[in-house]
Design an enzyme around this catalytic site. Structure first.
Site, mmCIF file in Angstrom:
data_model
loop_
_atom_site.group_PDB
_atom_site.id
_atom_site.type_symbol
_atom_site.label_atom_id
_atom_site.label_comp_id
_atom_site.label_asym_id
_atom_site.label_seq_id
_atom_site.Cartn_x
_atom_site.Cartn_y
_atom_site.Cartn_z
ATOM 1 N N TRP A 12 0.863 -1.191 0.000
ATOM 2 C CA TRP A 12 0.000 0.000 0.000
ATOM 3 C C TRP A 12 0.898 1.239 0.000
ATOM 4 O O TRP A 12 1.837 1.331 0.802
ATOM 5 C CB TRP A 12 -0.864 -0.041 1.253
ATOM 6 C CG TRP A 12 -1.802 1.108 1.434
ATOM 7 C CD1 TRP A 12 -2.650 1.617 0.497
ATOM 8 C CD2 TRP A 12 -1.997 1.869 2.623
ATOM 9 N NE1 TRP A 12 -3.366 2.653 1.041
ATOM 10 C CE2 TRP A 12 -2.978 2.840 2.355
ATOM 11 C CE3 TRP A 12 -1.434 1.833 3.902
ATOM 12 C CZ2 TRP A 12 -3.414 3.756 3.298
ATOM 13 C CZ3 TRP A 12 -1.871 2.738 4.837
ATOM 14 C CH2 TRP A 12 -2.844 3.683 4.535
ATOM 15 N N ALA A 62 -6.307 -4.347 7.794
ATOM 16 C CA ALA A 62 -7.303 -3.344 7.397
ATOM 17 C C ALA A 62 -8.573 -3.970 6.827
ATOM 18 O O ALA A 62 -9.549 -3.261 6.570
ATOM 19 C CB ALA A 62 -6.699 -2.379 6.381
#
Ligand code: LMR
Length: 395
Positions: free
Chosen positions: A127, A210
């Site tokens: 990410w 997440a």
């Protein structure tokens, strides 16, 4: 004063969100930022969240400060959700944070106080915001091999080989499940092996969680963390409720740490709290209070789990459909991997030109490298239009 500033590059995902908003085309398609959408293109407020909001509205009597660690009911419930009901609660501490990003940053800031000479390792690819977060804490950040860009599967051999060279000077960041951006997952047997080498070499494990519940199930998605927790003396986890509770804008996250003992866990927690005090002080209450209500009420909890299951089913069905449609249209098995990936994302491994052409010529907004958010698509002509656009730019 401000004339001293040089321009600073914008985060690519945030930039893409702005570009999509500005695009006047009616038929534009957003597969950029990681936000779940239903088949009407809406990001729904989950039913359990709505019900908890009604209750909170009726029951809340004050807006006075809660405390540096936030809502302790929330902290306990997230600890159980992440580490499981048989977790060693004596050695685990949790601090509510402003979102998953806040959790990541609080943990790396805490680690920097005692381990500034260590190096952070993130997956290749990872990410985009991992690099800035860990660098802002002060750490040097490098990448370990993860994705085989040909097969779009995890290059387990290369990953294990790299881990075997790392040790006490290294902090390795793992995506607990639903790897962002690739969508390529490690299997339970891989996690068993990883946990063993991490423990043997004294590597410090740092998990980013997440998307719990977006992969296979709430329990299965935590296998990585729970397996590691059995092997190592200490580790950290940054958990987010943005996606699995749909609480994106309410900023609900949690920094979790497993200490060697009750005493070391308490001290590490105190260092997170002291960093929090000198930055945002106390986390926002609303979203965490909702999660606390949902997780401690059997009816709300069941409602939440059911809706989360439906969201997961939608993503899996879109994956299957997409790979079938692409197979038919391209007359090849080139895109079959999309069905095997998990979570919101798949990295299609596209060139910059291909991503630009998707955007400019077809109104399809994907993140650099060709990361698509599968949950951004409507299962109607949009899926077909996306498939046509992809085949056209990669021909
Ligand atoms: C994403 O990867 O798109 C999400 O995690 C949203 C974000 O903040 O980047």
């Amino acid at each position: 004063m401000f004339e001293k500033f040089e321009p600073t590059p914008q985060d690519p995902i945030i930039k893409l969100m702005g570009m999509f908003r500005e695009d006047p085309r009616d038929d534009k398609i957003d597969v950029g930022v990681g936000v779940f959408r239903d088949n009407n293109g809406q990001t729904p407020i989950m039913q359990a969240v709505r019900m908890a909001e009604d209750r909170l509205h009726d029951q809340q009597t004050t807006k006075a400060y809660v405390g540096l660690a936030g809502d302790e009911v929330f902290n306990t419930e997230i600890t159980k959700l992440v580490f499981g009901h048989d977790a060693d609660m004596d050695r685990i501490r949790a601090v509510q944070t402003p979102g998953g990003c806040g959790a990541l940053r609080m943990l790396s800031d805490m680690l920097y106080r005692i381990a500034s000479d260590r190096k952070f390792w993130v997956s290749d690819p990872t990410w985009g915001n991992h690099y800035p977060i860990f660098r802002q804490s002060g750490f040097e950040v490098d990448a370990y091999p993860y994705l085989n860009r040909e097969s779009k599967t995890v290059n387990v051999d290369a990953l294990m080989e790299k881990l075997s060279t790392l040790g006490k000077q290294d902090i390795v960041v793992f995506h607990a499940c639903c790897h962002n951006p690739s969508g390529a997952e490690l299997q339970p047997g891989d996690w068993d092996d990883i946990a063993k080498v991490v423990a043997k070499n004294g590597i410090f494990p740092y998990f980013d969680m997440a998307y719990q519940g977006f992969g296979n199930s709430l329990e299965d998605d935590a296998y990585s963390i729970r397996t590691m927790a059995k092997e190592v003396e200490s580790m950290v986890v940054a958990s987010s409720c943005s996606k699995n509770f749909g609480l994106y804008r309410d900023r609900v996250g949690c920094s979790l740490l497993l200490g060697e003992s009750k005493e070391t866990a308490d001290i590490a927690r105190a260092h997170i709290l002291s960093n929090a005090r000198s930055s945002y002080s106390m986390p926002p209450d609303h979203g965490a209070a909702l999660v606390g209500l949902i997780m401690t009420d059997p009816e709300l909890k069941m409602n939440w789990e059911n809706e989360l299951g439906e969201m997961r089913a939608r993503m899996l069905s879109l994956r299957n459909k997409m790979s079938i449609v692409l197979k038919e249209k391209s007359n090849s098995d080139r895109w079959d991997f999309i069905a095997d990936h998990r979570g919101m994302f798949s990295l299609l491994v596209l060139t910059d030109e291909e991503v630009e052409s998707l955007r400019n010529d077809h109104g399809v907004y994907a993140v650099a490298g060709g990361r698509i958010n599968i949950a951004g698509l409507k299962d109607d002509d949009q899926l077909n239009r996306f498939a046509d656009a992809l085949i056209s730019v990669t021909r």
